[in-house]
Design a protein around this motif. Structure first.
Motif, PDB file in Angstrom:
ATOM      1  N   ASP A 176       0.845  -1.187   0.000  1.00  0.00           N
ATOM      2  CA  ASP A 176       0.000   0.000   0.000  1.00  0.00           C
ATOM      3  C   ASP A 176       0.890   1.250   0.000  1.00  0.00           C
ATOM      4  O   ASP A 176       1.687   1.450   0.920  1.00  0.00           O
ATOM      5  CB  ASP A 176      -0.917   0.006   1.230  1.00  0.00           C
ATOM      6  CG  ASP A 176      -1.964   1.110   1.166  1.00  0.00           C
ATOM      7  OD1 ASP A 176      -3.038   0.874   0.593  1.00  0.00           O
ATOM      8  OD2 ASP A 176      -1.684   2.217   1.679  1.00  0.00           O
ATOM      9  N   ARG A 177       0.758   2.048  -1.054  1.00  0.00           N
ATOM     10  CA  ARG A 177       1.504   3.302  -1.177  1.00  0.00           C
ATOM     11  C   ARG A 177       3.004   3.089  -0.972  1.00  0.00           C
ATOM     12  O   ARG A 177       3.687   3.862  -0.305  1.00  0.00           O
ATOM     13  CB  ARG A 177       0.973   4.354  -0.207  1.00  0.00           C
ATOM     14  CG  ARG A 177      -0.477   4.759  -0.486  1.00  0.00           C
ATOM     15  CD  ARG A 177      -0.929   5.864   0.429  1.00  0.00           C
ATOM     16  NE  ARG A 177      -2.326   6.227   0.154  1.00  0.00           N
ATOM     17  CZ  ARG A 177      -3.015   7.151   0.801  1.00  0.00           C
ATOM     18  NH1 ARG A 177      -2.418   7.837   1.762  1.00  0.00           N
ATOM     19  NH2 ARG A 177      -4.262   7.420   0.505  1.00  0.00           N
ATOM     20  N   GLY A 178       3.513   2.017  -1.554  1.00  0.00           N
ATOM     21  CA  GLY A 178       4.938   1.762  -1.501  1.00  0.00           C
ATOM     22  C   GLY A 178       5.417   1.018  -0.278  1.00  0.00           C
ATOM     23  O   GLY A 178       6.607   0.755  -0.149  1.00  0.00           O
ATOM     24  N   VAL A 179       4.525   0.671   0.642  1.00  0.00           N
ATOM     25  CA  VAL A 179       4.926  -0.061   1.845  1.00  0.00           C
ATOM     26  C   VAL A 179       4.452  -1.510   1.728  1.00  0.00           C
ATOM     27  O   VAL A 179       3.290  -1.772   1.427  1.00  0.00           O
ATOM     28  CB  VAL A 179       4.332   0.587   3.115  1.00  0.00           C
ATOM     29  CG1 VAL A 179       4.745  -0.205   4.350  1.00  0.00           C
ATOM     30  CG2 VAL A 179       4.794   2.026   3.237  1.00  0.00           C
ATOM     31  N   TRP A 180       5.365  -2.431   1.972  1.00  0.00           N
ATOM     32  CA  TRP A 180       5.048  -3.857   1.856  1.00  0.00           C
ATOM     33  C   TRP A 180       4.532  -4.383   3.184  1.00  0.00           C
ATOM     34  O   TRP A 180       5.191  -4.283   4.203  1.00  0.00           O
ATOM     35  CB  TRP A 180       6.294  -4.630   1.440  1.00  0.00           C
ATOM     36  CG  TRP A 180       6.070  -6.113   1.371  1.00  0.00           C
ATOM     37  CD1 TRP A 180       6.396  -7.035   2.318  1.00  0.00           C
ATOM     38  CD2 TRP A 180       5.468  -6.830   0.304  1.00  0.00           C
ATOM     39  NE1 TRP A 180       6.040  -8.301   1.906  1.00  0.00           N
ATOM     40  CE2 TRP A 180       5.457  -8.208   0.668  1.00  0.00           C
ATOM     41  CE3 TRP A 180       4.925  -6.461  -0.927  1.00  0.00           C
ATOM     42  CZ2 TRP A 180       4.936  -9.187  -0.156  1.00  0.00           C
ATOM     43  CZ3 TRP A 180       4.406  -7.441  -1.748  1.00  0.00           C
ATOM     44  CH2 TRP A 180       4.411  -8.792  -1.367  1.00  0.00           C
ATOM     45  N   TYR A 181       3.309  -4.947   3.170  1.00  0.00           N
ATOM     46  CA  TYR A 181       2.743  -5.563   4.363  1.00  0.00           C
ATOM     47  C   TYR A 181       2.676  -7.082   4.228  1.00  0.00           C
ATOM     48  O   TYR A 181       2.922  -7.802   5.184  1.00  0.00           O
ATOM     49  CB  TYR A 181       1.353  -4.993   4.644  1.00  0.00           C
ATOM     50  CG  TYR A 181       1.375  -3.520   4.951  1.00  0.00           C
ATOM     51  CD1 TYR A 181       2.092  -3.033   6.039  1.00  0.00           C
ATOM     52  CD2 TYR A 181       0.715  -2.599   4.144  1.00  0.00           C
ATOM     53  CE1 TYR A 181       2.141  -1.679   6.322  1.00  0.00           C
ATOM     54  CE2 TYR A 181       0.753  -1.243   4.421  1.00  0.00           C
ATOM     55  CZ  TYR A 181       1.465  -0.788   5.506  1.00  0.00           C
ATOM     56  OH  TYR A 181       1.519   0.554   5.778  1.00  0.00           O
ATOM     57  N   GLY A 182       2.310  -7.595   3.069  1.00  0.00           N
ATOM     58  CA  GLY A 182       2.377  -9.016   2.802  1.00  0.00           C
ATOM     59  C   GLY A 182       1.516  -9.879   3.697  1.00  0.00           C
ATOM     60  O   GLY A 182       1.958 -10.951   4.144  1.00  0.00           O
ATOM     61  N   VAL A 183       0.287  -9.443   3.981  1.00  0.00           N
ATOM     62  CA  VAL A 183      -0.613 -10.247   4.801  1.00  0.00           C
ATOM     63  C   VAL A 183      -1.929 -10.441   4.057  1.00  0.00           C
ATOM     64  O   VAL A 183      -2.227  -9.748   3.079  1.00  0.00           O
ATOM     65  CB  VAL A 183      -0.872  -9.591   6.181  1.00  0.00           C
ATOM     66  CG1 VAL A 183       0.395  -9.552   7.003  1.00  0.00           C
ATOM     67  CG2 VAL A 183      -1.441  -8.180   6.012  1.00  0.00           C
ATOM     68  N   GLU A 217       9.019  11.169   1.508  1.00  0.00           N
ATOM     69  CA  GLU A 217       8.205  11.939   0.572  1.00  0.00           C
ATOM     70  C   GLU A 217       6.774  11.431   0.484  1.00  0.00           C
ATOM     71  O   GLU A 217       5.907  12.118  -0.061  1.00  0.00           O
ATOM     72  CB  GLU A 217       8.848  11.931  -0.811  1.00  0.00           C
ATOM     73  CG  GLU A 217      10.195  12.664  -0.854  1.00  0.00           C
ATOM     74  CD  GLU A 217      10.812  12.663  -2.232  1.00  0.00           C
ATOM     75  OE1 GLU A 217      10.286  11.938  -3.106  1.00  0.00           O
ATOM     76  OE2 GLU A 217      11.803  13.374  -2.440  1.00  0.00           O
ATOM     77  N   VAL A 218       6.515  10.233   0.987  1.00  0.00           N
ATOM     78  CA  VAL A 218       5.163   9.653   0.929  1.00  0.00           C
ATOM     79  C   VAL A 218       4.593   9.449   2.327  1.00  0.00           C
ATOM     80  O   VAL A 218       3.425   9.739   2.577  1.00  0.00           O
ATOM     81  CB  VAL A 218       5.172   8.316   0.160  1.00  0.00           C
ATOM     82  CG1 VAL A 218       3.772   7.695   0.141  1.00  0.00           C
ATOM     83  CG2 VAL A 218       5.685   8.521  -1.258  1.00  0.00           C
TER      84      VAL A 218
END
Length: 403
Positions: free
Chosen positions: A155-162, A326-327
Motif C-alpha cells: 500500500d503506497r509503496g509499503v510492503w505488508y504481505g498479509v 516523501e510519501v
C-alpha cells in the motif's frame, strides 16, 4: 451577491449557489474575498428566531480546463466544533458533546447499525439523516484501516504481505493494528501509525497513548512565564522568531567549518519528548504543506528506538539530521543518521532505510523539568543547504508528552 445574470468573466470559473426557491444563481465576489459556507447543523446551534435567518446554501464551483502542462490549485477547510461542544438538539435528555456523538457515528457506520441520534450529527434537526455516506466496505484484498481502505499486500509503496489466508495459517486474524499490535479503534481519536497485520483473536484494542514522560504534566507554578522568559532569552543572538505560542528559534550568521553557517538554538516550553526544526520542501505537490520530503534536525531524549517501545530514555539523547519520507510522514520511514534498518523496521519496498552524514556540529541539548532546547551550527541539513540570508521557509515540531 448572487444574481441570475451571466458573469462577464465566465472563462475564469463560476461559483453557483442554490437559492431558497430552488433556482441556481452565480455568486459574484470582490477580489480577495473570504467565503464562509455554513453547514446544515448550524440550525442545531442558533436559536430558531435568530435574525438574520442563516441558511446552509447548496453550492457548486466549476472552472474551465487548463492548457497543456497547466496546473490549478484550490484550498478549502472544514471547521468542526470542539469535541467538548454540547449539541443542543441531541435526542437524549442528557445532551451529548460533539466528540461523543461523532465517535458513536463512526462506530455505528462501521458496524452497519445506525444510531438515530448520532446519524443526525451535522443536520438541522435530530430527526434528519444524511442522504449520502461513504461506504466502509472495502474490496477483496484490502481492509478498512486508518480511515481508508488499505491494500493488505502493498500500500503506497509499503510492503505488508498479509491476507486472511496468511493470518489464518498463523492462528490469527487480519486486523488493522498500531505498531504495538493493538487493534485500530476508530472511536479513540488519536494520531497514530496503523497498518494491516495478523493479530491474535484476543489482541487488545487501542484505548491509550504511549506512556507519558516523567514529570508530565508540568507544574504551572514552577514552569511559569518568568521561568520561561529566562530559559528562552535571546541574549547573544542577532535574530529570533516565534515558533507558535510555545517555541522560539534564534540564530546568528557565523563563519563555520566550510564557510558561512547558521548558529541556531530552538527553545520550547514543555518537557523534552523531541524538538525539531528544518527546511520546508518547496517542491510542487510536496505533501503535508511541505513536510514530506523536508530535511530537518531533530533532538531525541534517548536512543535504541523501537516501534513498540519508542526511545530508551535511560540512554544519552541525540541531535541529528533526517529527511522526512516523501510519501509517509511516520518516523520509521525517515532517512537519516541512526534510523533503524533491521528486518522489522525496513523502508518502502523492503529496502533498508539509507543513512545520511551528520552535518551538524557544536551540538548541545538542554532539558529541565519545564523546558527544553537544542543548539547546533550548520550550513547544510543532511543534503539541503541552509540559505544563510534567512529566506528559507522553516518547519518545526515538538513533543512534550511522550517519547
Amino acid at each position: 451577491s448572487a444574481t441570475g445574470e451571466p458573469d462577464a468573466a465566465a472563462d475564469a470559473g463560476r461559483f453557483e449557489v442554490g437559492l431558497a426557491d430552488g433556482s441556481r444563481a452565480e455568486a459574484h465576489f470582490d477580489p480577495d474575498s473570504l467565503v464562509f459556507l455554513l453547514g446544515d447543523g448550524i440550525h442545531q446551534v442558533l436559536p430558531k428566531d435568530a435574525a438574520p435567518r442563516l441558511r446552509a446554501a447548496p453550492h457548486a464551483l466549476s472552472a474551465p480546463p487548463t492548457g497543456a502542462g497547466g496546473a490549478r490549485a484550490w484550498y478549502g477547510r472544514m471547521v468542526l466544533p470542539p469535541k467538548e461542544a454540547v449539541i443542543p438538539a441531541s435526542l437524549s435528555e442528557n445532551r451529548k458533546t460533539f466528540g461523543t456523538l461523532r465517535a458513536i457515528m463512526v462506530e455505528a457506520t462501521l458496524g452497519g447499525v445506525e444510531d438515530p441520534e448520532a446519524m443526525s450529527l451535522g443536520c438541522s434537526a435530530p430527526d434528519l439523516r444524511p442522504t449520502h455516506r461513504e461506504l466502509s466496505a472495502c474490496e477483496a484484498g484490502t481492509i478498512f484501516c486508518w480511515n481508508r481502505c488499505m491494500n493488505t499486500t502493498e500500500d503506497r509503496g509499503v510492503w505488508y504481505g498479509v491476507s486472511d489466508e496468511i493470518c489464518a495459517e498463523q492462528g490469527k486474524q487480519l486486523q488493522c493494528t498500531d505498531v504495538r499490535g493493538h487493534i485500530y479503534n476508530s472511536s479513540y481519536d488519536r494520531h497514530g501509525d496503523y497498518n494491516p497485520n495478523c493479530a491474535a483473536p484476543d489482541a487488545p484494542h487501542v484505548n491509550s497513548d504511549f506512556p507519558t514522560l516523567p514529570g508530565y504534566p508540568t507544574d504551572p507554578e514552577v514552569c511559569d512565564q518568568e521561568a520561561w522568559d529566562a530559559f528562552s532569552a535571546t541574549d547573544g543572538f542577532e535574530f529570533s522568531t516565534a515558533l507558535g505560542p510555545r517555541g522560539k528559534l534564534m540564530w546568528n550568521v557565523v563563519e563555520g567549518e566550510g564557510g558561512p553557517a547558521i548558529e541556531s538554538k530552538m527553545a520550547y516550553n514543555g518537557l523534552f519528548g523531541y524538538t525539531s526544526w528544518g527546511l520546508r520542501n518547496n517542491a510542487l505537490g510536496a505533501g503535508k504543506n511541505g513536510m514530506q520530503g523536508a530535511w530537518v534536525a531533530m533532538a531525541l531524549p534517548g536512543d535504541d528506538y523501537t516501534l513498540t517501545g519508542g526511545l530508551n530514555l535511560s540512554l544519552p539523547g541525540s541531535l541529528l539530521p533526517y529527511q522526512i519520507d516523501e510519501v509517509h510522514s511516520r518516523f520509521r520511514f525517515w532517512k537519516g543518521s541512526g534510523q533503524p534498518d533491521s528486518a522489522a523496521n525496513q523502508g518502502r519496498n523492503g529496502e533498508p532505510i539509507p543513512t545520511v552524514p551528520d552535518t551538524l556540529y557544536n551540538k548541545s541539548i538542554h532539558a529541565t523539568g519545564c523546558f527544553s532546547s537544542m543548539s547546533f551550527t550548520a550550513s547544510v541539513l543532511g543534503e539541503e543547504a541552509i540559505t544563510i540570508d534567512g529566506s528559507d521557509n522553516v518547519i518545526w515540531a515538538a513533543n512534550v508528552e511522550n517519547a
